[in-house]
Design a protein around this motif. Structure first.
Motif, PDB file in Angstrom:
ATOM      1  N   LYS A  19       8.379  -3.322   3.652  1.00  0.00           N
ATOM      2  CA  LYS A  19       7.976  -4.115   2.488  1.00  0.00           C
ATOM      3  C   LYS A  19       8.832  -5.373   2.306  1.00  0.00           C
ATOM      4  O   LYS A  19       8.520  -6.213   1.489  1.00  0.00           O
TER       5      LYS A  19
ATOM      6  N   THR B 270      -5.149 -10.579   2.196  1.00  0.00           N
ATOM      7  CA  THR B 270      -5.212  -9.250   1.581  1.00  0.00           C
ATOM      8  C   THR B 270      -5.481  -9.385   0.089  1.00  0.00           C
ATOM      9  O   THR B 270      -5.120 -10.397  -0.530  1.00  0.00           O
TER      10      THR B 270
ATOM     11  N   GLU C 107      -4.120  -7.700  -2.433  1.00  0.00           N
ATOM     12  CA  GLU C 107      -2.952  -7.554  -3.305  1.00  0.00           C
ATOM     13  C   GLU C 107      -1.941  -8.664  -3.064  1.00  0.00           C
ATOM     14  O   GLU C 107      -1.973  -9.340  -2.050  1.00  0.00           O
TER      15      GLU C 107
ATOM     16  N   GLU D 269       1.623  -9.295  -2.181  1.00  0.00           N
ATOM     17  CA  GLU D 269       2.808  -8.644  -1.634  1.00  0.00           C
ATOM     18  C   GLU D 269       4.108  -9.256  -2.154  1.00  0.00           C
ATOM     19  O   GLU D 269       5.141  -8.610  -2.158  1.00  0.00           O
TER      20      GLU D 269
ATOM     21  N   THR E 299       4.474   1.846  -5.221  1.00  0.00           N
ATOM     22  CA  THR E 299       3.144   1.652  -4.660  1.00  0.00           C
ATOM     23  C   THR E 299       2.234   2.776  -5.111  1.00  0.00           C
ATOM     24  O   THR E 299       2.699   3.877  -5.405  1.00  0.00           O
ATOM     25  N   TRP E 300       0.957   2.489  -5.201  1.00  0.00           N
ATOM     26  CA  TRP E 300      -0.033   3.506  -5.514  1.00  0.00           C
ATOM     27  C   TRP E 300      -1.359   3.087  -4.915  1.00  0.00           C
ATOM     28  O   TRP E 300      -1.562   1.931  -4.577  1.00  0.00           O
ATOM     29  N   SER E 301      -2.253   4.025  -4.815  1.00  0.00           N
ATOM     30  CA  SER E 301      -3.572   3.727  -4.285  1.00  0.00           C
ATOM     31  C   SER E 301      -4.542   4.779  -4.810  1.00  0.00           C
ATOM     32  O   SER E 301      -4.130   5.778  -5.398  1.00  0.00           O
ATOM     33  N   SER E 302      -5.817   4.538  -4.621  1.00  0.00           N
ATOM     34  CA  SER E 302      -6.830   5.504  -5.029  1.00  0.00           C
ATOM     35  C   SER E 302      -8.015   5.415  -4.088  1.00  0.00           C
ATOM     36  O   SER E 302      -8.141   4.474  -3.312  1.00  0.00           O
ATOM     37  N   ASN E 303      -8.886   6.386  -4.200  1.00  0.00           N
ATOM     38  CA  ASN E 303     -10.102   6.357  -3.402  1.00  0.00           C
ATOM     39  C   ASN E 303     -11.091   5.387  -4.025  1.00  0.00           C
ATOM     40  O   ASN E 303     -11.046   5.128  -5.222  1.00  0.00           O
TER      41      ASN E 303
END
Length: 151
Positions: A46, A129, A131, A133, A140-144
């Motif tokens: 990162k 991208t 997001e 950076e 950090t997080w993410s989802s379906n």
């Protein structure tokens, strides 16, 4: 490279020991430093790695505002362990193995966001991208993707 062969030989392993292990070939020491940097880069994705480690055409930034003694120490410890693994004349391998394991544990903590290298900058924003950076906080997080049901 973030540290030089001479810095490693002055700070961690005596030059005589390095010469015994590598048979007076400083390119072997440089290869082990490069391997240690490579390992660190896998955990520090990162951060702006080009600024930290440089590349084939660019040297790393060594200004006092960007220099990171903690990272230099981690690279030194890992490179020394890699050298001592090759051969260990008059060297306590257990000591270097313990230091190596602590360094890798610290890198994992940095990767997971439990620790942070405050001297280093995050990556610049990549417009390709979605997001941003450059505003990374270490969390950090993410989802379906949203699911749509059809009946």
């Amino acid at each position: 490279m973030i540290i030089s062969v001479q810095q490693l030989q002055q700070s961690a392993l005596y030059k005589e020991i390095c010469d015994l292990i590598t048979r007076d070939d400083d390119t072997v020491v440089a290869m082990q430093i490069q391997a240690a940097q490579s390992l660190c880069a896998t955990y520090l994705f990162k951060y702006d790695l080009k600024e930290v480690f440089g590349d084939d055409s660019t040297n790393p930034v060594t200004e006092p505002t960007v220099k990171c003694p903690a990272l230099e120490n981690i690279v030194t410890v890992i490179a020394c362990y890699y050298l001592v693994r090759m051969a260990s004349p008059n060297v306590d391998v257990e000591l270097y193995r313990d230091d190596y394991q602590q360094a890798v544990s610290l890198l994992k903590d940095i990767r997971d966001g439990h620790n942070n290298l405050t001297e280093l900058h995050y990556k610049a924003d990549d417009p390709a991208t979605p997001e941003d950076e450059s505003q990374a906080t270490g969390v950090t997080w993410s989802s379906n993707p949203k699911r749509t049901n059809f009946f």
